[in-house]
Design an enzyme around this catalytic site. Structure first.
Site, PDB file in Angstrom:
ATOM      1  CE  LYS A 117      -3.176 -35.998  74.967  1.00 47.11           C
ATOM      2  NZ  LYS A 117      -2.139 -36.126  75.973  1.00 47.11           N
TER       3      LYS A 117
HETATM    4  N1  PMP Z   1      -1.140 -40.347  80.441  1.00 46.01           N
HETATM    5  C1  PMP Z   1      -0.923 -39.058  80.164  1.00 46.01           C
HETATM    6  C2  PMP Z   1      -0.867 -38.086  81.279  1.00 46.01           C
HETATM    7  C3  PMP Z   1      -0.733 -38.647  78.826  1.00 46.01           C
HETATM    8  O1  PMP Z   1      -0.504 -37.362  78.543  1.00 46.01           O
HETATM    9  C4  PMP Z   1      -0.760 -39.600  77.796  1.00 46.01           C
HETATM   10  C5  PMP Z   1      -0.538 -39.176  76.379  1.00 46.01           C
HETATM   11  N2  PMP Z   1      -1.734 -38.785  75.774  1.00 46.01           N
HETATM   12  C6  PMP Z   1      -1.003 -40.934  78.139  1.00 46.01           C
HETATM   13  C7  PMP Z   1      -1.190 -41.284  79.473  1.00 46.01           C
HETATM   14  C8  PMP Z   1      -1.081 -42.000  77.085  1.00 46.01           C
HETATM   15  O2  PMP Z   1      -2.226 -41.809  76.313  1.00 46.01           O
HETATM   16  P1  PMP Z   1      -2.328 -42.272  74.802  1.00 46.01           P
HETATM   17  O3  PMP Z   1      -1.872 -43.695  74.782  1.00 46.01           O
HETATM   18  O4  PMP Z   1      -3.764 -42.137  74.493  1.00 46.01           O
HETATM   19  O5  PMP Z   1      -1.442 -41.404  74.011  1.00 46.01           O
END
Ligand code: PMP
Length: 297
Positions: A155
């Site tokens: 991330k």
């Molecule tokens: N894809 C992207 C590109 C994101 O930014 C997020 C948000 N973090 C997600 C998927 C979903 O991830 P999570 O469920 O861990 O928040």
């Protein structure tokens, strides 16, 4: 959006300081090159009235993996950062909140490694999504970053330039959100959420590889196991999604949010009659630690 006021505090490398007095460096490598990693986490007021960070361990473990994959020094443990986050919530009197930890680099205009990182934890109020809003989604003209050019499972701040472009394009065209494909043209994810679609009572979602494998996505897979909803992970085309009965995005901020239409074409199954809706209801109960209600499919 007011993220903070004169009373708000945040955590910065072991110290609680006022948000209004926090400083950042204009010579920072993170600002200039998008070289930072972060998390998006939620806390909820549970059914019993407690404050609970949802999947804290999973989020801080991912933050560590993100930092390590970007070669950024990362001096903290998951329990330390979890404790720090509860402190930030308590000091700001927050229960339903969005939490944004970020690991960023010092002043450095070169591309060289750093000997230190800074870690901050900010939080602001965010009520759980209770409404029945459904999204109008369009296929983006932007594709997700090629995993051969980026550590796509991290991330990292810089990846979000792609998200901003896709989301702004969708909104400029009268849609609520974008769906991006991967570099091979298969559906990948939204700008900040993973995607599922439903056909004949089964759910389908892109396999890991070209997506951020979300913590909410993993939670949805668990819910499906519990509710005996069959799920397939694989490579799917936008044309397959267009023939679906229903679809939804899922992510920490988005939670589970249904789609009204895809590229202007409404879905045939009313959201309330979909299996996806059962997943949405189960997710809402899970985050507030409410005992699951019996579901009839
Ligand atoms: N894809 C992207 C590109 C994101 O930014 C997020 C948000 N973090 C997600 C998927 C979903 O991830 P999570 O469920 O861990 O928040």
């Amino acid at each position: 959006m007011n993220y903070y006021n004169e009373h708000t505090v945040l955590w910065l490398d072991g110290h609680i300081i006022k948000a209004s007095e926090a400083k950042t460096d204009l010579y920072g490598q993170s600002l200039h090159y998008g070289y930072a990693v972060f998390e998006g986490i939620r806390a909820y007021r549970t059914a019993a009235g407690a404050t609970k960070i949802f999947k804290a361990t999973e989020h801080f473990d991912r933050l560590k993996r993100s930092a390590q994959s970007m070669n950024m020094p990362y001096p903290y443990t998951t329990p330390e950062l979890t404790r720090a986050t509860y402190e930030v919530l308590e000091k700001n009197r927050l229960q339903d909140a969005y939490i944004r930890p970020i690991v960023y680099a010092p002043a450095n205009m070169s591309f060289n490694l750093n000997e230190t990182s800074y870690t901050a934890i900010q939080a602001w109020e965010m009520a759980p999504f209770l409404g029945e809003k459904l999204l109008k989604v369009m296929t983006s003209s932007f594709q997700r970053p090629n995993p051969k050019g980026f550590k796509i499972e991290a991330k990292a701040a810089g990846h979000y330039v792609n998200s901003i472009l896709a989301s702004q394009e969708a909104k400029a065209n009268g849609y609520d959100e974008a769906l991006l494909t991967d570099m091979n043209g298969f559906i990948a994810e939204g700008p900040g959420a993973n995607v599922f679609f439903e056909k004949d009572g089964r759910l389908f979602t892109p396999a890991p590889g070209n997506i951020l494998p979300g913590i909410t996505r993993a939670t949805v897979l668990e819910i499906c196991r519990e509710l005996s909803i069959p799920v397939e992970e694989g490579q799917f085309t936008p044309a397959q999604l267009a023939r679906a009965d229903a679809a939804f995005f899922c992510g920490t901020a988005a939670e589970v949010i249904g789609w009204e239409s895809f590229d202007g074409k409404p879905f045939p199954t009313p959201w309330t009659a979909s299996v996806s809706r059962q997943v949405q209801l189960a997710y809402k109960d899970l985050v507030i630690e409410k005992a699951p209600q019996p579901v009839t499919l």
